[in-house]
Design a protein around this motif. Structure first.
Motif, PDB file in Angstrom:
ATOM      1  N   LYS A   1      55.534  40.554  85.237  1.00 27.88           N
ATOM      2  CA  LYS A   1      55.503  41.531  84.148  1.00 27.88           C
ATOM      3  C   LYS A   1      55.887  40.860  82.840  1.00 27.88           C
ATOM      4  CE  LYS A   1      56.412  45.500  87.109  1.00 27.88           C
ATOM      5  NZ  LYS A   1      57.220  46.709  87.352  1.00 27.88           N
TER       6      LYS A   1
ATOM      7  N   ASP B   1      57.592  39.777  79.535  1.00 30.03           N
ATOM      8  CA  ASP B   1      58.999  39.762  79.094  1.00 30.03           C
ATOM      9  C   ASP B   1      59.076  39.926  77.575  1.00 30.03           C
ATOM     10  OD1 ASP B   1      57.921  37.367  78.327  1.00 30.03           O
ATOM     11  OD2 ASP B   1      59.468  36.112  79.264  1.00 30.03           O
ATOM     12  N   PHE B   2      58.064  40.616  77.026  1.00 24.23           N
ATOM     13  CA  PHE B   2      58.009  40.883  75.594  1.00 24.23           C
ATOM     14  C   PHE B   2      57.479  42.296  75.398  1.00 24.23           C
ATOM     15  CE2 PHE B   2      54.221  38.643  77.027  1.00 24.23           C
ATOM     16  CZ  PHE B   2      53.203  39.497  76.642  1.00 24.23           C
ATOM     17  N   ASP B   3      57.549  42.782  74.190  1.00 23.65           N
ATOM     18  CA  ASP B   3      57.105  44.133  73.863  1.00 23.65           C
ATOM     19  C   ASP B   3      55.596  44.110  73.649  1.00 23.65           C
ATOM     20  OD1 ASP B   3      56.482  46.594  72.691  1.00 23.65           O
ATOM     21  OD2 ASP B   3      58.451  46.747  71.737  1.00 23.65           O
ATOM     22  N   VAL B   4      54.848  44.560  74.633  1.00 24.19           N
ATOM     23  CA  VAL B   4      53.384  44.508  74.579  1.00 24.19           C
ATOM     24  C   VAL B   4      52.859  45.367  73.433  1.00 24.19           C
ATOM     25  CG1 VAL B   4      51.258  45.014  75.832  1.00 24.19           C
ATOM     26  CG2 VAL B   4      53.230  44.046  77.047  1.00 24.19           C
ATOM     27  N   ALA B   5      53.390  46.557  73.303  1.00 19.23           N
ATOM     28  CA  ALA B   5      52.910  47.473  72.257  1.00 19.23           C
ATOM     29  C   ALA B   5      53.160  46.903  70.866  1.00 19.23           C
ATOM     30  CB  ALA B   5      53.598  48.829  72.413  1.00 19.23           C
ATOM     31  N   GLU B   6      54.320  46.287  70.678  1.00 18.58           N
ATOM     32  CA  GLU B   6      54.637  45.718  69.367  1.00 18.58           C
ATOM     33  C   GLU B   6      53.723  44.539  69.050  1.00 18.58           C
ATOM     34  OE1 GLU B   6      56.215  45.036  65.697  1.00 18.58           O
ATOM     35  OE2 GLU B   6      56.421  46.811  66.995  1.00 18.58           O
ATOM     36  N   CYS B   7      53.453  43.717  70.030  1.00 20.98           N
ATOM     37  CA  CYS B   7      52.553  42.575  69.814  1.00 20.98           C
ATOM     38  C   CYS B   7      51.145  43.059  69.480  1.00 20.98           C
ATOM     39  CB  CYS B   7      52.532  41.682  71.049  1.00 20.98           C
ATOM     40  SG  CYS B   7      54.051  40.740  71.299  1.00 20.98           S
ATOM     41  N   ARG B   8      50.714  44.100  70.164  1.00 23.61           N
ATOM     42  CA  ARG B   8      49.391  44.652  69.892  1.00 23.61           C
ATOM     43  C   ARG B   8      49.334  45.206  68.474  1.00 23.61           C
ATOM     44  NH1 ARG B   8      44.913  46.557  72.437  1.00 23.61           N
ATOM     45  NH2 ARG B   8      43.956  48.430  71.578  1.00 23.61           N
ATOM     46  N   LYS B   9      50.403  45.877  68.087  1.00 24.97           N
ATOM     47  CA  LYS B   9      50.469  46.458  66.739  1.00 24.97           C
ATOM     48  C   LYS B   9      50.381  45.369  65.679  1.00 24.97           C
ATOM     49  CE  LYS B   9      53.577  49.170  63.794  1.00 24.97           C
ATOM     50  NZ  LYS B   9      54.893  49.872  63.745  1.00 24.97           N
TER      51      LYS B   9
END
Length: 297
Positions: free
Chosen positions: A282, A284-292
């Motif tokens: 899984k 280990d970072f904020d996926v939603a923030e990176c996408r944003k």
């Protein structure tokens, strides 16, 4: 020559279509004497009905095998130490190289570590017989393949009387301890004896002589080894008997039919990898923030 024309009595008949639990079907129990004359090298236990079906079934396994291999490698990036070691042993022409070519070709080569063991070098002879093997082991996430292995030191050594009987006995025990240590460290050990018949070996050796493009695969020493067939069959039987353990069992693969050999080894690999069931790690970072952030660029 004793046992040259014998027909084995073990294994299901061809075309049964029972592909479940090949590990149980081909596993050497390790609870009694192993007589290779009792195994039919032409049999297709648990396999598809014929060559065409076998080739198709092997091809269909390719995508699943590749996916499991990728998951195993991905899991290693998150600290999963598990890996797989496929050990291939067998008489000359039994298909060790062919298995590497056709079965391992189903995988991503970047995740494979292949080693073919020849006669030991002077440096290797100066160490324990397991020294060169330990240096070739797969790392976490890898599929390791041994074309011949540490078993040469209880096979050739026994047939050619290169070691005293007491030393050979110690080596069987040392091999079992070594393989136990591997499994304790996350290695799934899959040991396949590619069982070819005496007559089929003659046909394959003659085929190499008849084709100039195959002369590089032939050695006059092959004829000398063939003359020792009964001794090698006995040596293999003892090794399979002494070193087929619950943590690292031996599997006898009928190898007269190349398509079945390749299917069976592929199926064994698939069963073991499915049992491992490696998972993608899984994030280990904020996926939603990176996408944003990417969408904002």
């Amino acid at each position: 020559m004793a046992g040259n024309g014998s027909k084995p009595k073990a294994g299901k008949a061809a075309g049964t279509g029972d592909t479940s639990g090949l590990r149980e079907l081909l596993r050497v129990r390790g609870d009694g004497r192993v007589d290779l004359a009792a195994y039919d090298a032409e049999a297709t236990p648990g396999g598809p009905g014929d060559k065409a079906a076998g080739l198709a079934a092997t091809a269909r396994m390719g995508e699943r095998l590749a996916g499991l291999q990728e998951r195993l490698w991905a899991a290693s990036t998150a600290g999963d130490r598990r890996r797989v070691l496929l050990v291939l042993q067998g008489m000359d022409t039994s298909g060790k190289g062919g298995t590497v070519k056709h079965v391992i070709g189903l995988f991503n080569p970047s995740g494979c570590r292949i080693r073919a063991f020849k006669a030991p070098t002077p440096e290797e002879q100066a160490h324990s017989f397991l020294w060169r093997v330990e240096k070739a082991l797969p790392v976490a996430g890898e599929l390791g393949i041994f074309d011949r292995s540490h078993y040469e030191d209880v096979l050739i050594a026994r047939v050619r009387e290169l070691a005293a009987p007491a030393e050979l006995e110690d080596r069987y025990d040392e091999i079992n301890r070594f393989e136990q240590s591997l499994t304790d460290d996350g290695v799934t050990v899959i040991k396949c004896f590619l069982h070819i018949s005496y007559d089929q070996q003659r046909r394959r050796l003659l085929s190499r002589l008849d084709n100039p493009d195959k002369h590089w695969k032939f050695s006059p020493g092959d004829i000398e080894d063939r003359a020792l067939w009964p001794a090698y069959q006995e040596a293999y039987g003892i090794a399979l008997e002494r070193c087929s353990t619950p943590h690292a069992p031996w599997f006898v693969i009928p190898a007269d039919r190349k398509w079945y050999r390749n299917w069976a080894v592929s199926k064994l690999l698939l069963e073991h990898l499915e049992a491992l069931d490696p998972q993608y790690p899984k994030a280990d970072f904020d996926v939603a923030e990176c996408r944003k952030q990417l969408l904002a660029q």
